[in-house]
Design a protein around this motif. Structure first.
Motif, PDB file in Angstrom:
ATOM      1  N   GLU A 159      -8.054  13.507   0.822  1.00  0.00           N
ATOM      2  CA  GLU A 159      -6.588  14.216   1.026  1.00  0.00           C
ATOM      3  C   GLU A 159      -5.765  13.427  -0.143  1.00  0.00           C
TER       4      GLU A 159
ATOM      5  N   ASP B 239      -1.763   8.553   7.172  1.00  0.00           N
ATOM      6  CA  ASP B 239      -2.213   9.569   7.858  1.00  0.00           C
ATOM      7  C   ASP B 239      -2.901  10.796   7.339  1.00  0.00           C
ATOM      8  N   LEU B 240      -3.155  10.563   5.997  1.00  0.00           N
ATOM      9  CA  LEU B 240      -4.335  11.372   5.369  1.00  0.00           C
ATOM     10  C   LEU B 240      -5.583  10.695   5.096  1.00  0.00           C
ATOM     11  N   THR B 241      -6.618  11.482   4.997  1.00  0.00           N
ATOM     12  CA  THR B 241      -7.703  11.045   4.726  1.00  0.00           C
ATOM     13  C   THR B 241      -7.798  10.374   3.142  1.00  0.00           C
TER      14      THR B 241
ATOM     15  N   PHE C  96       0.997  -1.219   0.178  1.00  0.00           N
ATOM     16  CA  PHE C  96      -0.111  -0.074  -0.015  1.00  0.00           C
ATOM     17  C   PHE C  96       0.901   1.318   0.219  1.00  0.00           C
ATOM     18  N   GLY C  97       0.607   2.178  -0.816  1.00  0.00           N
ATOM     19  CA  GLY C  97       1.675   3.239  -1.233  1.00  0.00           C
ATOM     20  C   GLY C  97       0.868   4.604  -0.819  1.00  0.00           C
ATOM     21  N   LEU C  98      -0.188   4.532  -0.316  1.00  0.00           N
ATOM     22  CA  LEU C  98      -0.764   5.863  -0.050  1.00  0.00           C
ATOM     23  C   LEU C  98      -0.473   6.439   1.582  1.00  0.00           C
ATOM     24  N   TYR C  99      -0.792   7.391   1.910  1.00  0.00           N
ATOM     25  CA  TYR C  99      -0.432   7.896   3.082  1.00  0.00           C
ATOM     26  C   TYR C  99      -1.653   7.699   4.264  1.00  0.00           C
TER      27      TYR C  99
END
Ligand SMILES: Nc1ncnc2c1ncn2[C@@H]1O[C@H](COP(=O)(O)OP(=O)(O)OP(=O)(O)O)[C@@H](O)[C@H]1O
Ligand SMILES: [Mg+2]
Lengths: 314, 378
Positions: free
Chosen positions: A100, A95-97, A90-93
């Protein structure tokens, strides 16, 4: 390098070594526009390494790659404009919604504001994620994470989509939704390379490459691959298939046995003559078996058969 | 270079910083703690300084003066020496930090000429203790001096004369231009800023590698320069807040006089901040693990700043080769600038040379750090 006019991805004799290990060895294939191309192989077969080279985040040692007519080695940054890559991890953040994350990738690809907002709404709705826009990505379930990854990957309308094991750890319902999105994309002319270790999933692809130890062993449509398989598959259904394995192994004409959810798949050289023999042997062993019949081989059967043959003739 | 991408990365990084209260607290408390630790480390209230006395006069008056030293809470009488050689031995051996020598003829001079000299020898290896010891000794002598003056006035029938009968002639061994704490606190500010600034950015790239988000990032068309500018922007703001904390403590708590202007201070501080943020970023790009990056960044900023910026060891007393090396230490310029702004109220034009050096330094580092980033997993 000249590409066939309609090929979205063209891979020519690509190799990548890590020290002494050939992770990808002389790989060649091409993907037509609007085609779902599957890279199928067990752990360590070289799927991720291939995907990374296609996504131009890793350079091949030798060989060439064309994506949408762009030479990836000569101009990786141009190639990246038309490609979306969904890494295995998983390459997304986290701690971001959800919103976002989507906005971040829309900004990186400079998608006009109105366009990406409209697109994001549609994509989120298609994957049943609309209520989760304000949720932190780290708090999503595995399946939702993958759907968010796909949404982010699609927000700039790529012409080529690279998906590295996108449905690993995803529940069957989400997986079906996921594939529906992919089919819709195919209808829009998006070309896809998708890697998977699930052979049942591989059958959903238009064409497949069976990858083993960095080499493509076979490359064809799932149907042709199955037709080209020597011998036949016999299914024995059973609630407790495990003891059956020992019973049938070693019987003449049995080339391999595969445990599946509801029984065993037996790969035999000739169905007509072996089927009665097997039925007799199972009855003699006293094991309970529901039924015994010949079936169409699955890609999984095929893969196992191919590997067996390779091991027998080194 | 696309502004939209820089803004996107800056926004993303800001959200991440704001949502990580622990790191944010550390980023704001670290400079506070370090200012106190380092500020007091170099500025401790010194007591019980081992004292050596040599009374070459040996009469009532000289004994009177020396007794005052022995009675002071600042000094402990450690040795009564018989010769100057013995004094030297005590100081060199480190047994005594300060020696007071009352020369022969002290009383006669005091009576005849109304003024006399005592000699104060201070071990300057620890310049901070030395400063303070010399200052204390000065005050002891001044008190004595005041009494002698008073007696003289009384003897002369109440006429007030401004005399300073005993003058201290302080001579510091090993550290001839002894610096006061006023000079040291601006150096501490530079040190804290260097450490904190590089720490702020040292994790930013390494964290993305460790969390697996970098693989996706490098598959987008973002350029290394966009990535860097976007990533540095929130830390630049945070760094300025930290700088504000340090400078406010320097003036408000450590009472360093501030003669300069705020715009000059802001401009030069921004420059230095850019340099240290880039150092941290460079480290983060080169070392893909957070722990490693943080440690290397600490060493890379703390050691040169402590040793070679001129804040704790005067540069003009270093060997020539080492002096040349100090030109490569960015903090050297900032220490010079800060001292000049604080104590002399220097303007930008007066500081042209160090400002130019720091600017050149910042530009080189921005380019190097941006180029160090490779958009590949190899
Ligand atoms: N960066 C690397 N350095 C060294 N070896 C590597 C590296 N990446 C992959 N390998 C090795 O190359 C081979 C192929 O790895 P790859 O990740 O491409 O396989 P995969 O098919 O994606 O496997 P999986 O199903 O586990 O994801 C493996 O043996 C792996 O250990
Ligand atoms: Mg993989």
């Amino acid at each position: 390098m000249n590409a066939a006019p309609d090929s979205a991805v063209d891979v020519r004799a690509v190799s990548k070594r890590f020290g002494a290990l050939a992770a990808v060895d002389q790989m060649s294939f091409s993907v037509r526009q609007g085609e779902i191309f599957g890279l199928v192989g067990p752990d360590g077969a070289g799927k991720t390494t291939s995907m990374r080279m296609l996504a131009s985040v890793m350079r091949p040692d030798t060989g060439g790659i064309l994506i949408d007519g762009v030479d990836v080695l000569a101009d990786p940054e141009l190639a990246k404009q038309h490609v979306s890559y969904m890494p295995q991890r998983f390459g997304l953040y986290e701690d971001l919604t959800v919103d976002e994350n989507i906005r971040f990738y829309a900004d990186l690809f400079e998608v006009p504001d109105k366009v990406w907002r409209e697109r994001a709404l549609r994509l989120l709705a298609a994957s049943g994620m609309t209520p989760f826009g304000k949720r932190l990505a780290g708090q999503l379930s595995g399946g939702m994470k993958q759907k968010l990854g796909l949404t982010c990957a699609l927000v700039h309308a790529p012409r080529v989509l690279l998906l590295d094991e996108p449905t690993t750890g995803v529940d069957p319902v989400s997986r079906r939704e996921f594939w529906q999105i992919l089919y819709a994309l195919r209808a829009e002319g998006v070309s896809m390379v998708i890697s998977t270790a699930y052979l049942d999933e591989a059958e959903r692809c238009d064409r497949l490459a069976l990858l083993h130890q960095g080499r493509i062993m076979y490359c064809d449509t799932p149907r042709k691959l199955k037709q080209g398989m020597p011998g036949a598959i016999i299914l024995v259904t059973s609630a407790q298939p495990r003891p059956l394995l020992e019973v049938v192994q070693g019987i003449d004409g049995v080339e391999g046995v595969l445990l599946v959810g509801d029984g065993i798949h037996i790969h035999v050289d000739d169905a007509e003559c072996r089927l009665p023999q097997l039925a007799q042997a199972i009855a003699a062993s006293g094991q309970t078996a529901g039924g015994i019949r010949q079936i169409e081989p699955t890609v999984e059967d095929l893969f196992v058969a191919l590997l067996e043959r390779r091991q027998q003739t080194p | 270079m696309k502004i939209r991408r820089i803004v996107a990365i800056g926004r993303k990084e800001t959200l991440q910083v704001l949502r990580d209260p622990r790191s944010l607290t550390i980023a704001l408390l670290l400079p506070l703690m370090q200012m106190f630790m380092l500020g007091y480390g170099v500025n401790l209230d010194v007591k019980h300084i081992p004292l050596c006395v040599l009374d070459q006069e040996g009469n009532q008056r000289s004994q009177d003066l020396l007794k005052r030293f022995a009675a002071s809470r600042y000094f402990d009488l450690y040795k009564v020496a018989a010769s100057i050689a013995e004094v030297r031995h005590e100081i060199d051996g480190g047994a005594c930090r300060i020696a007071i020598v009352v020369p022969a003829g002290f009383s006669r001079k005091l009576v005849d000429q109304g003024a006399a000299t005592v000699q104060l020898l201070v071990d300057g290896t620890d310049s901070n203790t030395a400063t303070i010891a010399a200052a204390y000794a000065g005050s002891v002598v001044a008190a004595y001096s005041g009494e002698v003056q008073l007696q003289a006035i009384q003897r002369r029938g109440g006429q007030i004369q401004t005399l300073t009968p005993v003058a201290v002639q302080a001579r510091v061994w090993f550290n001839e231009d002894l610096e006061s704490s006023y000079f040291i606190i601006p150096g501490v500010v530079a040190l804290v800023m260097a450490i904190v600034g590089a720490q702020l950015t040292s994790l930013t790239i390494a964290r993305e590698w460790e969390r697996g988000t970098m693989e996706l990032m490098v598959s987008t068309p973002v350029t290394p320069m966009e990535l860097m500018l976007g990533k540095l922007s929130p830390y630049f703001v945070l760094g300025l807040v930290d700088a504000g904390i340090c400078l406010a403590l320097a003036v408000g708590w450590f009472e360093v006089p501030f003669h300069g202007t705020l715009p000059t201070l802001f401009f030069t501080t921004s420059l230095f901040l850019s340099v240290v943020l880039c150092i941290g970023y460079y480290v983060s790009v080169s070392i893909r693990s957070q722990v490693g990056a943080s440690q290397v960044a600490l060493i890379l900023t703390m050691l040169p700043t402590t040793l070679l910026s001129g804040f704790s060891f005067p540069i003009d007393q270093m060997p020539a080769l080492v002096q040349d090396i100090t030109y490569l230490v960015s903090a050297r310029y900032y220490v010079t600038i800060l001292k000049a702004i604080f104590l002399k109220g220097a303007t930008v034009s007066e500081l042209a040379v160090p400002i130019f050096s720091l600017t050149a330094y910042a530009i080189v580092l921005v380019v190097l750090a941006a180029r160090a980033f490779r958009k590949t997993l190899d």
